[in-house]
Design an enzyme around this catalytic site. Structure first.
Site, PDB file in Angstrom:
ATOM      1  CG  HIS A 128      -1.906   0.988   1.390  1.00 56.67           C
ATOM      2  ND1 HIS A 128      -1.651   2.283   1.784  1.00 56.67           N
ATOM      3  CD2 HIS A 128      -3.237   0.913   1.173  1.00 56.67           C
ATOM      4  CE1 HIS A 128      -2.797   2.957   1.814  1.00 56.67           C
ATOM      5  NE2 HIS A 128      -3.775   2.149   1.444  1.00 56.67           N
ATOM      6  CG  ASP A 205       0.583  -2.485   6.080  1.00 52.17           C
ATOM      7  OD1 ASP A 205      -0.386  -2.638   6.859  1.00 52.17           O
ATOM      8  OD2 ASP A 205       0.514  -1.820   5.029  1.00 52.17           O
ATOM      9  CD  GLN A 208      -6.911  -4.439   3.983  1.00 48.56           C
ATOM     10  OE1 GLN A 208      -7.833  -5.192   4.302  1.00 48.56           O
ATOM     11  NE2 GLN A 208      -7.111  -3.176   3.660  1.00 48.56           N
ATOM     12  CE  LYS A 231      -7.216  -0.177   6.250  1.00 48.73           C
ATOM     13  NZ  LYS A 231      -7.858   0.220   4.998  1.00 48.73           N
ATOM     14  CB  CYS A 369      -3.603   3.340  -1.621  1.00 48.32           C
ATOM     15  SG  CYS A 369      -4.785   4.626  -1.298  1.00 48.32           S
TER      16      CYS A 369
END
Ligand code: PMP
Length: 411
Positions: A128, A205, A208, A231, A369
């Site tokens: 991202h 990261d 997600q 999220k 993104c």
């Protein structure tokens, strides 16, 4: 509807989300955009409003009971986050605004003071922008070099190529746990072990991954892990930076201000300990309370159950999508979380998005993104449907009906 294939009756969770009773362009809303941001259950909103109505005060500095109560809730939330991602110590949990701020903090506070021109950071093609641009800024500030792990045609991380990217100048590996476009779950534990064999720290990261599957930072053995509350069915404006204590202790503050100091004189400032050192100013106290409530909420369902639920929806959706003439799924490797990106021959993703919108269906259409990934697959954009705790096979059926309509209108 075919609820028989679902392990748990997830319809009970659906009822907790009032927004799902709303309409989108006059049609019942079908929300398939949780990868952008998840909807909020009543329990999270109630926790935030209860806090504001009954326990609100500024934290840490108050000498009265209300402030002590707010401080206790805030610090208990830190403990809940620690348990949720299986960190070793609550001090390893830093409250930040979100994934983006967490990565910028590490780049500026870990990287900037210790790296020089020619030092290297390994990223991947599926990052991202928020895991590219903070390192790019360091490239501009210091002259560091960005090295990029390729992605296979199926959307997997090319691990052989990754191993070859290390050099004596490698200073950091920063990669995503799960891709927000492909859904690919990367072998981050293996990748961390490869990096550590080269004495290189690893940032993951987790934006997600955390909403879709159990995460154990000690098992992965990553050095930093970041994710966003919004999220995970929590509030916007709050997120987590996990860092191994010894690393956080050795890093200078990212921002200066109140709450992050021990003593201040014009000639000398001494800083608070980790993690307060990184939490300058009045934090998003209500956001922290809401995030803790979101963690309680997903834990009441069970992260493994949420993962299985989304796997069943993926298995339900994929063959139906592939039966649409001219439709191609971008990212076919397994394992993947409940995120499906696709393109359709002769219909621009934005046109598909517009048709779906008019049918009440919320999806994302765009580059998500992740412009370098779009370039890798030589596409301008994809349509992305993503699942959350409240989705069921009816939502997939509605998506399919709308895609067939788009095909009739544009194909
Ligand atoms: N990384 C990934 C993989 C993401 O999907 C996102 C959000 N789309 C981010 C980072 C950035 O998260 P935030 O905007 O909450 O900081």
């Amino acid at each position: 509807m075919n609820m028989k294939t679902l392990t748990t009756d997830f319809t009970v969770f659906r009822r907790d989300f009032p927004v799902l009773q709303e309409t989108n362009r006059g049609r019942p809303v079908i929300y398939l955009d949780s990868a952008a941001s998840a909807q909020k259950p009543r329990q999270v909103v109630d926790a935030v409003s209860n806090f504001y109505f009954h326990d609100y005060a500024n934290i840490h500095r108050g000498i009265y009971e209300l402030s002590e109560r707010a401080t206790r809730l805030y610090e208990q939330a830190r403990d809940r986050v620690k348990n949720f991602i299986h960190a070793a110590h609550a001090e390893e949990i830093v409250f930040v605004r979100g994934t983006t701020e967490g990565i910028n903090l590490v780049a500026q506070s870990f990287g900037r003071p210790r790296w020089q021109a020619g030092d290297e950071v390994i990223l991947s093609t599926m990052e991202h922008h928020s895991n590219i641009v903070p390192w790019y800024l360091l490239k501009e500030q210091l002259g560091i070099v960005l090295k990029v792990i390729p992605v296979t045609d199926e959307g997997a991380m090319d691990i052989e190529a990754y191993e070859k990217l290390f050099s004596p100048r490698t200073r950091m590996v920063a990669v995503t746990h799960a891709s927000n476009v492909l859904g690919t779950v990367n072998p981050v534990k293996e990748m961390a072990s490869i990096a550590h064999a080269h004495q290189v720290p690893v940032l993951i990261d987790g934006a997600q991954a955390v909403p879709h599957m159990p995460v154990d930072v000690q098992d992965i053995d990553c050095d930093f892990y970041v994710f966003s509350g919004h999220k995970l069915y929590g509030p916007t404006g709050i997120g987590i930076l996990y860092g191994k204590k010894a690393l956080l202790d050795a890093m200078p503050p990212y921002q200066g201000g109140g709450d992050m100091i021990e003593t201040v004189a014009f000639s000398k400032v001494t800083f608070a300990k980790t993690p307060q050192k990184f939490e300058a100013g009045t934090p998003d106290i209500a956001g922290v309370i809401g995030l803790a409530a979101a963690i309680d909420y997903v834990q009441s369902a069970g992260m493994q159950q949420i993962y299985s639920h989304e796997q069943i929806l993926l298995q339900y959706a994929e063959p139906r999508l592939l039966a649409v003439p001219g439709l191609r799924i971008i990212g076919t490797t397994k394992p993947k979380v409940g995120v499906i990106s696709f393109v359709m021959q002769d219909i621009h993703p934005h046109d598909i998005g517009t048709v779906l919108d008019h049918e009440g269906i919320a999806v994302r259409a765009g580059h998500h993104c992740a412009m370098p990934l779009m370039e890798r697959f030589r596409i301008p954009a994809t349509v992305r449907a993503s699942f959350g705790i409240y989705n069921d096979e009816n939502d997939v059926d509605a998506l399919m009906a709308a895609l067939h309509l788009a095909k009739r209108l544009f194909g």
